[in-house]
Scaffold this motif. Structure first.
Motif, mmCIF file in Angstrom:
data_model
loop_
_atom_site.group_PDB
_atom_site.id
_atom_site.type_symbol
_atom_site.label_atom_id
_atom_site.label_comp_id
_atom_site.label_asym_id
_atom_site.label_seq_id
_atom_site.Cartn_x
_atom_site.Cartn_y
_atom_site.Cartn_z
ATOM 1 N N LEU A 80 51.488 50.801 31.286
ATOM 2 C CA LEU A 80 52.536 51.099 32.261
ATOM 3 C C LEU A 80 53.932 50.934 31.665
ATOM 4 C CD1 LEU A 80 50.897 49.456 35.366
ATOM 5 C CD2 LEU A 80 51.153 51.899 34.918
ATOM 6 N N ARG A 81 54.098 49.980 30.755
ATOM 7 C CA ARG A 81 55.393 49.833 30.081
ATOM 8 C C ARG A 81 55.706 51.078 29.249
ATOM 9 N NH1 ARG A 81 55.011 43.628 27.772
ATOM 10 N NH2 ARG A 81 55.563 42.575 29.714
ATOM 11 N N ARG A 82 54.694 51.602 28.554
ATOM 12 C CA ARG A 82 54.909 52.823 27.751
ATOM 13 C C ARG A 82 55.300 53.996 28.656
ATOM 14 N NH1 ARG A 82 50.309 50.926 25.145
ATOM 15 N NH2 ARG A 82 49.002 52.420 26.266
ATOM 16 N N THR A 86 58.830 56.097 28.592
ATOM 17 C CA THR A 86 58.830 57.552 28.455
ATOM 18 C C THR A 86 59.606 58.204 29.589
ATOM 19 O OG1 THR A 86 56.684 57.502 27.358
ATOM 20 C CG2 THR A 86 57.362 59.597 28.309
ATOM 21 N N HIS A 87 59.387 57.743 30.817
ATOM 22 C CA HIS A 87 60.095 58.323 31.967
ATOM 23 C C HIS A 87 61.583 58.044 31.900
ATOM 24 C CE1 HIS A 87 56.144 58.317 34.472
ATOM 25 N NE2 HIS A 87 56.210 59.326 33.638
#
Length: 91
Positions: A80-82, A86-87
């Motif tokens: 979720l951190r990645r 990215t977002h």
């Protein structure tokens, strides 16, 4: 000096601040599941956790920055951190 602890006493548990709450663990568990579509997930959030999807995502965002969450479920938190990174970089 305090009296010695009885031999049959339970060992001291970690302080509450060092553990995730039941709700926090439930939020992470919800993120581990696969969902057929957004409606099913939102319904499960409302029914299973008793909170609105908006509040759920607020809690989830805070959990991603909590080292206790990463220790509890490193695969989910790191994934979720990645995604969050990215977002944010697309904005």
């Amino acid at each position: 000096m305090p009296p010695p602890a009885p031999e049959d006493a339970e060992p001291s548990s970690p302080s509450p601040s060092s553990e995730l709450s039941e709700r926090d663990r439930a939020v992470l568990a919800m993120e581990r599941r696969g969902w057929p579509g957004p409606g099913a997930k939102e319904r499960a959030i409302r029914e299973g956790l008793g909170i609105s999807p908006t509040r759920y995502y607020q809690l989830l965002g805070a959990l991603l920055d909590d080292p206790r969450a990463a220790a509890h479920d490193p695969v989910t938190v790191n994934r979720l951190r990645r995604l969050r990174t990215t977002h944010r970089s697309r904005r």
